[in-house]
Enzyme design. Structure first.
Site, PDB file in Angstrom:
ATOM      1  N   ALA A 179      -0.595  37.783  43.616  1.00  0.00           N
ATOM      2  CA  ALA A 179      -1.487  38.913  43.931  1.00  0.00           C
ATOM      3  C   ALA A 179      -2.340  38.659  45.172  1.00  0.00           C
ATOM      4  O   ALA A 179      -2.793  39.592  45.828  1.00  0.00           O
ATOM      5  CB  ALA A 179      -2.407  39.201  42.743  1.00  0.00           C
TER       6      ALA A 179
ATOM      7  N   TYR B 158     -20.734  27.247  32.672  1.00  0.00           N
ATOM      8  CA  TYR B 158     -20.210  28.572  33.034  1.00  0.00           C
ATOM      9  C   TYR B 158     -21.134  29.321  34.005  1.00  0.00           C
ATOM     10  O   TYR B 158     -20.918  29.307  35.207  1.00  0.00           O
ATOM     11  CB  TYR B 158     -19.901  29.419  31.774  1.00  0.00           C
ATOM     12  CG  TYR B 158     -18.915  30.508  32.127  1.00  0.00           C
ATOM     13  CD1 TYR B 158     -17.555  30.349  31.857  1.00  0.00           C
ATOM     14  CD2 TYR B 158     -19.315  31.649  32.827  1.00  0.00           C
ATOM     15  CE1 TYR B 158     -16.630  31.309  32.250  1.00  0.00           C
ATOM     16  CE2 TYR B 158     -18.407  32.608  33.226  1.00  0.00           C
ATOM     17  CZ  TYR B 158     -17.073  32.435  32.929  1.00  0.00           C
ATOM     18  OH  TYR B 158     -16.157  33.378  33.338  1.00  0.00           O
TER      19      TYR B 158
ATOM     20  N   THR C 267      -8.226  32.859  25.414  1.00  0.00           N
ATOM     21  CA  THR C 267      -7.129  33.269  26.298  1.00  0.00           C
ATOM     22  C   THR C 267      -6.690  32.010  27.049  1.00  0.00           C
ATOM     23  O   THR C 267      -7.337  30.961  26.941  1.00  0.00           O
ATOM     24  CB  THR C 267      -7.551  34.323  27.341  1.00  0.00           C
ATOM     25  OG1 THR C 267      -8.504  33.733  28.213  1.00  0.00           O
ATOM     26  CG2 THR C 267      -8.129  35.576  26.713  1.00  0.00           C
TER      27      THR C 267
HETATM   28  P1  NAI Z   1      -5.506  35.315  31.343  1.00  0.00           P
HETATM   29  O1  NAI Z   1      -5.191  33.927  31.755  1.00  0.00           O
HETATM   30  O2  NAI Z   1      -5.078  35.746  29.985  1.00  0.00           O
HETATM   31  O3  NAI Z   1      -4.860  36.365  32.391  1.00  0.00           O
HETATM   32  C1  NAI Z   1      -4.741  36.135  33.744  1.00  0.00           C
HETATM   33  C2  NAI Z   1      -3.785  37.129  34.385  1.00  0.00           C
HETATM   34  O4  NAI Z   1      -3.760  36.888  35.803  1.00  0.00           O
HETATM   35  C3  NAI Z   1      -2.321  37.030  33.931  1.00  0.00           C
HETATM   36  O5  NAI Z   1      -1.758  38.318  33.871  1.00  0.00           O
HETATM   37  C4  NAI Z   1      -1.654  36.232  35.067  1.00  0.00           C
HETATM   38  O6  NAI Z   1      -0.264  36.487  35.221  1.00  0.00           O
HETATM   39  C5  NAI Z   1      -2.429  36.782  36.241  1.00  0.00           C
HETATM   40  N1  NAI Z   1      -2.394  35.918  37.416  1.00  0.00           N
HETATM   41  C6  NAI Z   1      -2.856  34.640  37.559  1.00  0.00           C
HETATM   42  N2  NAI Z   1      -2.672  34.218  38.836  1.00  0.00           N
HETATM   43  C7  NAI Z   1      -2.076  35.232  39.505  1.00  0.00           C
HETATM   44  C8  NAI Z   1      -1.633  35.409  40.833  1.00  0.00           C
HETATM   45  N3  NAI Z   1      -1.787  34.466  41.756  1.00  0.00           N
HETATM   46  N4  NAI Z   1      -1.046  36.583  41.156  1.00  0.00           N
HETATM   47  C9  NAI Z   1      -0.879  37.581  40.245  1.00  0.00           C
HETATM   48  N5  NAI Z   1      -1.319  37.477  38.972  1.00  0.00           N
HETATM   49  C10 NAI Z   1      -1.895  36.316  38.605  1.00  0.00           C
HETATM   50  O7  NAI Z   1      -7.055  35.472  31.558  1.00  0.00           O
HETATM   51  P2  NAI Z   1      -8.202  36.373  30.891  1.00  0.00           P
HETATM   52  O8  NAI Z   1      -9.014  35.501  30.016  1.00  0.00           O
HETATM   53  O9  NAI Z   1      -7.681  37.656  30.395  1.00  0.00           O
HETATM   54  O10 NAI Z   1      -9.108  36.618  32.175  1.00  0.00           O
HETATM   55  C11 NAI Z   1      -9.130  37.813  32.927  1.00  0.00           C
HETATM   56  C12 NAI Z   1     -10.518  38.009  33.478  1.00  0.00           C
HETATM   57  O11 NAI Z   1     -11.428  38.193  32.383  1.00  0.00           O
HETATM   58  C13 NAI Z   1     -11.038  36.799  34.280  1.00  0.00           C
HETATM   59  O12 NAI Z   1     -11.784  37.263  35.361  1.00  0.00           O
HETATM   60  C14 NAI Z   1     -11.946  36.107  33.269  1.00  0.00           C
HETATM   61  O13 NAI Z   1     -12.950  35.335  33.901  1.00  0.00           O
HETATM   62  C15 NAI Z   1     -12.520  37.313  32.551  1.00  0.00           C
HETATM   63  N6  NAI Z   1     -13.162  37.041  31.249  1.00  0.00           N
HETATM   64  C16 NAI Z   1     -12.528  36.291  30.295  1.00  0.00           C
HETATM   65  C17 NAI Z   1     -13.175  36.021  29.101  1.00  0.00           C
HETATM   66  C18 NAI Z   1     -12.532  35.179  28.029  1.00  0.00           C
HETATM   67  O14 NAI Z   1     -13.237  34.716  27.135  1.00  0.00           O
HETATM   68  N7  NAI Z   1     -11.247  34.992  28.056  1.00  0.00           N
HETATM   69  C19 NAI Z   1     -14.530  36.532  28.798  1.00  0.00           C
HETATM   70  C20 NAI Z   1     -15.039  37.400  29.835  1.00  0.00           C
HETATM   71  C21 NAI Z   1     -14.380  37.609  31.027  1.00  0.00           C
END
Ligand code: NAI
Length: 383
Positions: A111, A233, A269
């Site tokens: 991305a 964090y 996650t």
């Molecule tokens: P995740 O690891 O489940 O999802 C990450 C996504 O990004 C996946 O679809 C992956 O394929 C994609 N991805 C990674 N590198 C990529 C690249 N270079 N190009 C294209 N796609 C790419 O992570 P999660 O936990 O859903 O995190 C998403 C957002 O939510 C982050 O900003 C995280 O900080 C935030 N967040 C997460 C929380 C948690 O407790 N898991 C709490 C609050 C916010």
């Protein structure tokens, strides 16, 4: 192949195709039960294959009948290795969207790159029309700007080393984690990867191509959490990146695209399991929130976000302009109970005070394991 979990620390190197499909079906079913509504119509989700991004996309597709373009970075299967969970999730999602007659296309690529942005623009131009929502849900370990500029994000403190109670994910015992301080280069690199620069690039490219509808909105996800995780964090290297993300939201809004940060709940996650200290906090939080009947998973959070906090017509924010779906996590009674247990927790009490089982259940689930009704002794086609 008979597919079993192969776990190393906070990562599982196998994924079960049928289990991943069941995960996706559950999220679709949950969304369908809430019922269809009028909402966003043309949505881009960057980071669309797991966690919050996948749940956002499912909420859009099956809640609003929205056409979506997803961007993910996942490994397809080979003859001998399973694909990554996100790849199987995405395949199952696309099949269900097709059955439902809703447009869904996905780019599997980096991305951060110019090529993927150009490909996205072509697909949107030729198939979708103007975008009315951009969800930025990337969680990446590194970003390649060009051959000479590759940035890696780190999960470190700023200023002073931090010692804390921690759940040892190998033994399920409580140990002490020592989190080192990040130097300036590491802070800069983490902001490059997890801050808002690339989010802004996406919006600018789409704007330049005249592919953003009037009133188009955008949202990126963040986390704040309790003070006990601040050193690792909120005030750590990742926190600096999240501050940059919030500043970017303001910038994008000034540029004419209403952009928001949604502060989400701590959930297991692939991204969050990698952060030291956070798994122990999450396990205690799960237990407290489940006891109080307040626990939510990704799809529940994302449906609440888009149905109640960020509809086409109305966005509900706190005084700082942030959307809060971490509100139940941060409730005083929840946090007080979590803190009490945090202080009391030891090897003797960990099973009683924390939902370690729930943590591992969700962890296995992410990779398609431990799902009711899936026969894990059966031969499964991994391709
Ligand atoms: P995740 O690891 O489940 O999802 C990450 C996504 O990004 C996946 O679809 C992956 O394929 C994609 N991805 C990674 N590198 C990529 C690249 N270079 N190009 C294209 N796609 C790419 O992570 P999660 O936990 O859903 O995190 C998403 C957002 O939510 C982050 O900003 C995280 O900080 C935030 N967040 C997460 C929380 C948690 O407790 N898991 C709490 C609050 C916010």
């Amino acid at each position: 192949m008979i597919v079993k979990p192969k776990i190393r620390d906070f990562i599982c190197t196998t994924a079960h195709p049928e289990g991943c499909r069941q995960n996706v079906l559950y999220q679709i079913e949950y969304t369908r039960k809430i019922g269809k509504a009028d909402g966003y119509k043309n949505v881009l989700v960057v980071g669309s294959s797991t966690g919050y991004g996948l749940a956002s996309r499912i909420a859009m597709t099956f809640g609003y009948g929205a056409a979506t373009l997803g961007v993910m970075f996942e490994k397809p299967p080979t003859d001998r290795r399973t694909a990554t969970a996100g790849w199987y999730n995405n395949r199952a999602f696309e099949a269900e969207a097709e059955k439902a007659g809703v447009f869904a296309k996905t780019i599997n690529g980096d991305a951060f790159s110019k090529e993927v942005k150009e490909e996205a623009i072509e697909i949107i131009k030729n198939n979708m029309g103007k975008i009315d929502l951009v969800v930025y849900s990337l969680a990446a370990p590194r970003r390649t700007v060009d051959e000479d500029h590759v940035y890696s994000s780190v999960l470190k403190t700023i200023g002073a080393e931090f010692k804390s109670k921690n759940l040892n994910l190998r033994t399920n015992e409580i140990n002490e984690a020592v989190i080192p301080t990040g130097n300036n280069d590491e802070i800069v690199a983490t902001v490059k990867v997890m801050g808002g620069e690339d989010w802004q690039d996406w919006i600018e490219e789409l704007k330049q191509a005249d592919l953003l509808a009037d009133g188009c909105k955008s949202v990126a996800y963040s986390y704040i959490g309790p003070e006990l995780t601040y050193p690792v964090y909120f005030n750590g290297t990742i926190g600096m990146a999240k501050r940059h993300l919030a500043e970017t939201a303001e910038k994008l809004t000034e540029m004419g695209v209403d952009s928001y940060i949604s502060v989400n709940k701590a959930l297991v996650t692939q991204a969050s399991a990698a952060i030291p200290v956070v798994p122990l906090y999450t396990a205690i939080l799960y237990k407290v929130m489940k006891e109080k009947g307040l626990h939510e998973d990704c799809i529940m959070q994302m449906n609440r976000l888009f149905r109640e906090r960020m509809t086409v017509e109305n966005v509900v924010t706190d005084d700082e302009g942030k959307i809060r779906v971490d509100d139940w996590e941060m409730r005083d009674d929840v946090q007080q109970e979590v803190m009490k247990r945090w202080d009391a927790i030891s090897n003797e009490t960990v099973q009683e005070l924390a939902d370690v089982e729930g943590f591992w259940h969700d962890f296995h689930n992410m990779f398609g394991f431990n799902i009711d009704g899936v026969d894990y002794d059966a031969d499964v086609d991994i391709l």
